[in-house]
Scaffold this active site. Structure first.
Site, short mmCIF file in Angstrom:
data_model
loop_
_atom_site.label_atom_id
_atom_site.label_comp_id
_atom_site.label_asym_id
_atom_site.label_seq_id
_atom_site.Cartn_x
_atom_site.Cartn_y
_atom_site.Cartn_z
N ASP A 1 0.99 -1.13 0.12
CA ASP A 1 0.32 -0.16 -0.35
C ASP A 1 0.71 1.22 -0.05
O ASP A 1 2.45 0.76 -0.25
CB ASP A 1 -0.62 0.12 1.31
CG ASP A 1 -2.12 0.54 1.02
OD1 ASP A 1 -3.26 0.57 1.94
OD2 ASP A 1 -2.12 1.91 0.01
N TRP A 2 0.06 2.50 0.09
CA TRP A 2 0.98 3.83 -0.51
C TRP A 2 2.28 4.05 0.88
O TRP A 2 1.85 3.94 1.97
CB TRP A 2 0.02 4.83 -0.54
CG TRP A 2 0.82 5.92 -0.81
CD1 TRP A 2 1.37 6.85 0.08
CD2 TRP A 2 0.81 7.08 -2.09
NE1 TRP A 2 2.02 8.27 -0.73
CE2 TRP A 2 1.28 8.23 -1.84
CE3 TRP A 2 -0.47 6.58 -3.43
CZ2 TRP A 2 0.92 8.98 -2.46
CZ3 TRP A 2 -0.57 7.67 -3.88
CH2 TRP A 2 0.99 8.43 -3.55
#
Ligand code: GLC
Length: 755
Positions: A297-298
């Site tokens: 994820d980011w």
């Protein structure tokens, strides 16, 4: 002789060398040979790549102006230079054929090895045509519809140049304080599994057409268990809960062929998911046999520093790759430190090749090496994005997601199209408040408001706000609303929260209906007019007070582009509501978490309608009931359904056999309608305690008024098994209960024994 020989030799050498040059130039590199097996092409390409180029394939960055992990603002030119240098393998948030083509062209024409890029985007409930949020979509219990919704989302995304959707979200959750419950399929692992499979198949098709894109199973794993529903918070669940409650939907999505998996922000057993070898190697690769690639994820690699698990960015990416992570979304640690880590011998090139190879596999699989512009056809974009056909599917989906919670004295449907209607509620007329943060490429102004939709079905509507965008009201607004109500035959009031409070970083500690809206509703109640309350929210809210003030109560969720049309078709009776909630509606904030598939405890309060109930010292709150306000699987229709005659084909089931279960169902009301017949199992006594009920099957069927049918299910040993704390599948003989009904509370029960 010699001379001639020499000349011949020279000529031969010249000819051979020109031929071999020509041959080598005409002899394609294996990785460019579309007839070679993908594995062979991957291997050949890896053999040609430098370490920096391999790190580049692991590097995914956001497009457009943004702030990177160090709040560094990168311009577009810098990114395009990195593409030329082979230092980027994928972008997220690059939108539209024109822009994506420009970027892809640089990758495949100007970089050394001309490796095409992947373009990903959060297509959570549609790309431009917005469908109901996934939580609402799941309330349809209609898997064909769910599949079609994802199919359209994929078509619009692919037509717009994308080849990867960061969906489906498969996180089981029972905490409506978490803003991301909107992205999932609610509290049940079995149902979440069925939905996840339908969504993956909708996005991916066979991964060989121009509308087939990569799906992404997220957030791996257990992100739905964030403590207190607070975003990015700690997760701490037992291995029994992990295997039985949270893992099944991820498993179903992966078994459905999902190409990618996204790691979650949370820790599991104290280790951040992106650096968690139990999750990414033991479970994902070894137990589930996942062969695709993992994307973080980011910035999740770098966030392992804040978690207290990595010393610095180099340590973070080292731990991530070692655990089984592969692509690095937006932390830029892979591109920065991977070559160094290999040169220092901390990571082997084989470990890097495994990650890079998994990504390259899908670039070959998508056919991007043969045709990097496969998804980049402007005519196809114009024809397939936001067209009438797609909006029609979205309208069907929205109708099936609308949840009827109360309908006293059959105040609904409103059969008279000329009835004088007072429509009250700021949200009923506000396009910007109709969309959530995951609106993708949709434009709120494309969405049809409830007001616009109702005006198409009813000729005599007067609208007033009643409250402001911030949910506050005023004596003037209330008086105006009351006057409107007094001049009407029926009141429709739309309350709830703005769609913008649904999605990531939208956790709420208070999910009661705003006091301003309640105050308005109380004033309208005093007019004595029938009141139809529509709740717009991306999560279950606390509806007790509102329910008591309303004659009819309709949960409208966040329904997307066709909101107004869908609501109008339901309120007018053109469509008989059929939705059933997939998350319990709590009785109060203090009751959270509340869910149907709970354990009994040693001091149970007993079934709500049990004849004998304990008087004290049992598991309860003194100030509220134990049951939720609306239970999992609950939803009304304009008609009524009557269940009777629950039977099992035998009192005993062999552990190698199966058991048939049947129930009679009659449409005992005045309208044709659809019912979702749900089958639950209880393992009464087992080596670890089991939930009081577990959904194991359902059937949605249409019955004409008065029609009666027998609904049959087959119970198999798989329905009766569970996982122990080590993930072993356990099937134990003994007593089981089977429950069948139209929700998880109002059920018929029967006993059988597994021998
Ligand atoms: C976000 C979300 C994830 C999303 C990703 C890319 O932080 O957690 O679901 O796919 O970043 O936008």
């Amino acid at each position: 002789m010699f001379k001639i020989h020499k000349r011949i030799t020279l000529a031969t050498v010249l000819m051979l060398s020109t031929t071999s040059i020509a041959f080598s130039q005409t002899k394609k590199a294996v990785y460019l040979d579309k007839n070679a097996p993908i594995e062979t092409r991957v291997k050949d390409l890896l053999g040609r790549m430098t370490l920096e180029e391999k790190a580049g394939q692991l590097n995914q960055i956001n497009y457009g102006m943004f702030t990177g992990p160090d709040n560094k603002v990168d311009g577009e030119q810098k990114k395009l230079d990195l593409v030329r240098q082979g230092k980027i393998g994928s972008f997220l948030n690059t939108l539209g054929v024109v822009k994506i083509k420009k970027v892809q062209q640089i990758a495949v024409e100007q970089s050394r090895l001309k490796i095409p890029l992947l373009f990903g985007f959060d297509v959570i409930h549609g790309y431009r045509t917005l469908f109901p949020i996934p939580l609402a979509e799941a309330c349809s219990w209609d898997m064909e519809q769910v599949f079609q919704n994802s199919r359209i989302a994929a078509k619009e995304s692919a037509a717009s140049g994308l080849n990867w959707a960061f969906a489906p979200m498969c996180d089981v959750s029972n905490d409506p304080r978490w803003g991301r419950v909107m992205e999932g399929a609610g509290e049940d692992p079995y149902y979440g599994s069925v939905i996840a499979a339908a969504r993956v198949k909708g996005f991916q098709g066979n991964l060989d057409g121009v509308f087939d894109i990569l799906a992404c199973v997220k957030h791996f794993a257990v992100y739905g268990a964030v403590e207190a529903g607070r975003e990015y918070n700690n997760v701490d669940v037992s291995r029994v809960a992990f295997y039985n409650k949270y893992l099944p939907p991820y498993t179903a999505a992966i078994k459905s062929g999902a190409a990618t998996v996204m790691t979650s922000f949370n820790v599991f057993d104290g280790v951040p998911a992106s650096g968690n070898s139990f999750l990414l190697t033991d479970i994902l690769q070894n137990r589930l046999g996942f062969k695709g690639f993992v994307v973080s994820d980011w910035n999740a690699f770098a966030e392992m520093i804040a978690h207290g698990y990595a010393e610095d960015k180099k340590d973070a990416v080292y731990k991530a790759l070692k655990a089984g992570s592969m692509m690095d979304m937006e932390s830029r640690t892979a591109i920065a430190f991977l070559p160094e880590l290999v040169k220092e011998g901390k990571l082997t090139e084989a470990e890097v090749d495994k990650a890079v190879g998994a990504i390259l596999y899908y670039k070959f699989k998508l056919g991007l090496f043969e045709n990097p512009y496969k998804f980049l056809d402007e005519k196809r974009e114009k024809e397939n994005v936001f067209n009438a056909e797609n909006r029609k599917v979205a309208r069907e989906a929205a109708k099936k997601s609308i949840l009827l919670l109360k309908n006293n004295n059959e105040v609904l449907p409103l059969k008279n199209p000329n009835q004088k209607i007072a429509l009250i509620g700021f949200y009923a007329n506000s396009k910007p408040d109709m969309v959530d943060m995951w609106k993708a490429s949709a434009d709120a102004h494309d969405c049809l408001t409830i007001h616009e939709g109702l005006k198409k079905q009813f000729s005599n509507i007067t609208f007033v706000d009643g409250y402001k965008q911030d949910n506050s009201t005023s004596p003037e607004l209330i008086n105006q609303a009351v006057k409107n109500a007094e001049n009407a035959e029926v009141v429709i009031i739309n309350i709830g929260i703005t769609g913008n409070l649904s999605g990531e970083d939208k956790s709420l500690a208070d999910i009661a209906i705003a006091q301003g809206q309640v105050e308005l509703l109380k004033a309208l109640k005093k007019t004595g007019k029938p009141i139809i309350t529509l709740v717009s929210s991306g999560r279950p809210m606390i509806l007790n007070e509102v329910q008591g003030l309303s004659d009819a109560l309709v949960q409208c969720w966040v329904l997307g582009t066709e909101t107004g049309n869908a609501v109008a078709e339901v309120l007018s009776g053109k469509y008989n509501p059929s939705a059933k909630t997939v998350m319990s509606f709590p009785y109060s904030l203090g009751q959270i978490p509340v869910y149907y598939n709970h354990f009994n405890t040693g001091r149970p309060a007993g079934e709500p309608n049990a004849k004998e109930k304990p008087t004290d010292f049992y598991s309860r709150f003194h100030d509220i009931p134990n049951e939720p306000f609306y239970p999992f699987g609950y939803g009304l229709s304009y008609t009524t359904f009557n269940y009777s005659n629950l039977k099992t084909s035998a009192p005993v089931m062999d552990e190698k056999g199966s058991l048939s279960v049947s129930v009679d169902l009659q449409n005992s009301g005045k309208y044709d309608g659809e019912e979702v017949v749900q089958l639950y199992i209880q393992d009464v006594t087992a080596s670890i305690v089991r939930p009081v009920k577990e959904l194991k099957a359902f059937k949605k069927l249409l019955l004409k008024t008065g029609e009666k049918t027998t609904v049959e299910f087959k119970i198999t040993p798989n329905d009766l098994s569970f996982f122990d704390q080590n993930g072993n599948s356990i099937l134990e003989k003994g007593k089981f209960k089977v429950y069948v009904g139209g929700n998880s509370r109002d059920v018929l029960a029967a006993l059988f024994e597994l021998k």
